[in-house]
Design a protein around this motif. Structure first.
Motif, PDB file in Angstrom:
ATOM      1  N   MET A 142       0.844  -1.168   0.000  1.00 19.97           N
ATOM      2  CA  MET A 142       0.000   0.000   0.000  1.00 19.97           C
ATOM      3  C   MET A 142       0.894   1.238   0.000  1.00 19.97           C
ATOM      4  N   LEU A 143       0.619   2.153  -0.878  1.00 24.27           N
ATOM      5  CA  LEU A 143       1.402   3.371  -0.999  1.00 24.27           C
ATOM      6  C   LEU A 143       0.478   4.578  -0.859  1.00 24.27           C
ATOM      7  N   PHE A 144       0.915   5.565  -0.080  1.00 22.51           N
ATOM      8  CA  PHE A 144       0.171   6.806   0.087  1.00 22.51           C
ATOM      9  C   PHE A 144       1.081   7.972  -0.263  1.00 22.51           C
ATOM     10  N   LEU A 145       0.538   8.959  -0.950  1.00 23.65           N
ATOM     11  CA  LEU A 145       1.269  10.190  -1.270  1.00 23.65           C
ATOM     12  C   LEU A 145       0.359  11.379  -1.024  1.00 23.65           C
ATOM     13  N   TRP A 146       0.957  12.481  -0.604  1.00 19.05           N
ATOM     14  CA  TRP A 146       0.208  13.740  -0.527  1.00 19.05           C
ATOM     15  C   TRP A 146       0.308  14.366  -1.896  1.00 19.05           C
ATOM     16  N   MET A 147      -0.823  14.431  -2.579  1.00 26.26           N
ATOM     17  CA  MET A 147      -0.864  14.879  -3.967  1.00 26.26           C
ATOM     18  C   MET A 147      -1.987  15.880  -4.187  1.00 26.26           C
ATOM     19  N   PRO A 148      -1.923  16.583  -5.326  1.00 31.32           N
ATOM     20  CA  PRO A 148      -3.063  17.439  -5.655  1.00 31.32           C
ATOM     21  C   PRO A 148      -4.289  16.582  -5.938  1.00 31.32           C
ATOM     22  N   HIS A 149      -5.438  17.096  -5.538  1.00 33.12           N
ATOM     23  CA  HIS A 149      -6.707  16.395  -5.740  1.00 33.12           C
ATOM     24  C   HIS A 149      -7.749  17.449  -6.062  1.00 33.12           C
ATOM     25  N   PHE A 150      -8.675  17.113  -6.941  1.00 29.75           N
ATOM     26  CA  PHE A 150      -9.696  18.075  -7.350  1.00 29.75           C
ATOM     27  C   PHE A 150     -11.030  17.694  -6.740  1.00 29.75           C
ATOM     28  N   SER A 151     -11.625  18.633  -6.033  1.00 30.49           N
ATOM     29  CA  SER A 151     -12.952  18.418  -5.463  1.00 30.49           C
ATOM     30  C   SER A 151     -13.998  18.841  -6.486  1.00 30.49           C
ATOM     31  N   SER A 152     -14.810  17.885  -6.918  1.00 26.82           N
ATOM     32  CA  SER A 152     -15.818  18.205  -7.933  1.00 26.82           C
ATOM     33  C   SER A 152     -16.935  19.069  -7.381  1.00 26.82           C
ATOM     34  N   TRP A 153     -17.251  18.908  -6.122  1.00 23.65           N
ATOM     35  CA  TRP A 153     -18.355  19.705  -5.584  1.00 23.65           C
ATOM     36  C   TRP A 153     -17.901  21.059  -5.086  1.00 23.65           C
ATOM     37  N   LYS A 154     -16.626  21.211  -4.711  1.00 21.60           N
ATOM     38  CA  LYS A 154     -16.115  22.530  -4.325  1.00 21.60           C
ATOM     39  C   LYS A 154     -15.490  23.251  -5.509  1.00 21.60           C
ATOM     40  N   LYS A 155     -15.276  22.507  -6.589  1.00 16.79           N
ATOM     41  CA  LYS A 155     -14.679  23.049  -7.820  1.00 16.79           C
ATOM     42  C   LYS A 155     -13.318  23.703  -7.548  1.00 16.79           C
ATOM     43  N   LYS A 156     -12.495  23.020  -6.747  1.00 20.48           N
ATOM     44  CA  LYS A 156     -11.152  23.541  -6.511  1.00 20.48           C
ATOM     45  C   LYS A 156     -10.174  22.403  -6.252  1.00 20.48           C
ATOM     46  N   GLU A 157      -8.913  22.714  -6.433  1.00 17.29           N
ATOM     47  CA  GLU A 157      -7.850  21.752  -6.212  1.00 17.29           C
ATOM     48  C   GLU A 157      -7.254  21.966  -4.824  1.00 17.29           C
ATOM     49  N   PHE A 158      -6.891  20.880  -4.156  1.00 18.22           N
ATOM     50  CA  PHE A 158      -6.244  20.958  -2.854  1.00 18.22           C
ATOM     51  C   PHE A 158      -5.289  19.775  -2.721  1.00 18.22           C
ATOM     52  N   VAL A 159      -4.427  19.805  -1.719  1.00 13.24           N
ATOM     53  CA  VAL A 159      -3.492  18.712  -1.483  1.00 13.24           C
ATOM     54  C   VAL A 159      -4.146  17.739  -0.511  1.00 13.24           C
ATOM     55  N   ALA A 160      -4.122  16.452  -0.867  1.00 13.15           N
ATOM     56  CA  ALA A 160      -4.792  15.438  -0.059  1.00 13.15           C
ATOM     57  C   ALA A 160      -3.952  14.167  -0.007  1.00 13.15           C
ATOM     58  N   LYS A 161      -4.191  13.390   1.021  1.00 14.34           N
ATOM     59  CA  LYS A 161      -3.554  12.079   1.142  1.00 14.34           C
ATOM     60  C   LYS A 161      -4.249  11.147   0.157  1.00 14.34           C
ATOM     61  N   MET A 162      -3.481  10.593  -0.761  1.00 11.56           N
ATOM     62  CA  MET A 162      -4.032   9.736  -1.800  1.00 11.56           C
ATOM     63  C   MET A 162      -3.451   8.330  -1.689  1.00 11.56           C
ATOM     64  N   ARG A 163      -4.331   7.342  -1.761  1.00  6.29           N
ATOM     65  CA  ARG A 163      -3.880   5.952  -1.809  1.00  6.29           C
ATOM     66  C   ARG A 163      -3.604   5.616  -3.261  1.00  6.29           C
ATOM     67  N   ILE A 164      -2.501   4.906  -3.491  1.00  4.24           N
ATOM     68  CA  ILE A 164      -2.068   4.545  -4.837  1.00  4.24           C
ATOM     69  C   ILE A 164      -2.205   3.041  -5.027  1.00  4.24           C
ATOM     70  N   TRP A 165      -2.893   2.642  -6.097  1.00  2.98           N
ATOM     71  CA  TRP A 165      -2.944   1.241  -6.500  1.00  2.98           C
ATOM     72  C   TRP A 165      -2.049   1.130  -7.720  1.00  2.98           C
ATOM     73  N   ALA A 166      -1.075   0.225  -7.682  1.00  5.17           N
ATOM     74  CA  ALA A 166      -0.123   0.116  -8.780  1.00  5.17           C
ATOM     75  C   ALA A 166       0.248  -1.337  -9.036  1.00  5.17           C
ATOM     76  N   ASP A 167       0.686  -1.578 -10.276  1.00  5.89           N
ATOM     77  CA  ASP A 167       1.320  -2.863 -10.556  1.00  5.89           C
ATOM     78  C   ASP A 167       2.817  -2.600 -10.513  1.00  5.89           C
ATOM     79  N   SER A 168       3.629  -3.406 -11.121  1.00  2.00           N
ATOM     80  CA  SER A 168       5.077  -3.254 -10.980  1.00  2.00           C
ATOM     81  C   SER A 168       5.631  -1.971 -11.592  1.00  2.00           C
ATOM     82  N   ASN A 169       4.987  -1.423 -12.623  1.00  2.00           N
ATOM     83  CA  ASN A 169       5.543  -0.247 -13.299  1.00  2.00           C
ATOM     84  C   ASN A 169       4.628   0.959 -13.389  1.00  2.00           C
ATOM     85  N   SER A 170       3.344   0.771 -13.203  1.00  2.00           N
ATOM     86  CA  SER A 170       2.444   1.885 -13.445  1.00  2.00           C
ATOM     87  C   SER A 170       1.358   1.988 -12.383  1.00  2.00           C
TER      88      SER A 170
END
Length: 110
Positions: A1-29
């Protein structure tokens, strides 16, 4: 399990903010990104929901329409859609590219 603080767009607030994001990945992507509000989160991918490998949450009943797609609050977004909402369509879905987006976000804040 990988987590990164990344930009995220809120569709209901219509703005971008930095959020903790969980990443699902295979070996390269990176395959999916999901916003995690606290702890490890309870977000699942669409394929996990379809296969029944993870029990769906009650939150899955609600959905938000974005660009004619419906994204439910507890389902992770595929990486292509995540990059589109951030205006990073030209970026690849490689783990290195996603790490660079996260680093660029933090460099802007310094």
């Amino acid at each position: 399990m990988l987590f990164l603080w990344m930009p995220h767009f809120s569709s209901w607030k219509k703005k971008e903010f930095v959020a903790k994001m969980r990443i699902w990945a295979d070996s390269n992507s990176v395959l999916y990104l999901g916003h995690v509000a606290k702890n490890l989160g309870r977000m699942i991918t669409e394929s996990e929901r379809e296969l029944g490998t993870v029990r769906p949450l009650k939150k899955l009943v609600r959905g938000v329409y974005i660009d004619s797609n419906i994204y439910k609050s507890a389902i992770a977004m595929n990486i292509e859609y995540s990059l589109k909402t951030l205006g990073k369509i030209e970026e690849s879905n490689s783990i290195k590219a996603i790490l660079n987006i996260a680093l660029e976000t933090w460099l802007k804040k310094l």
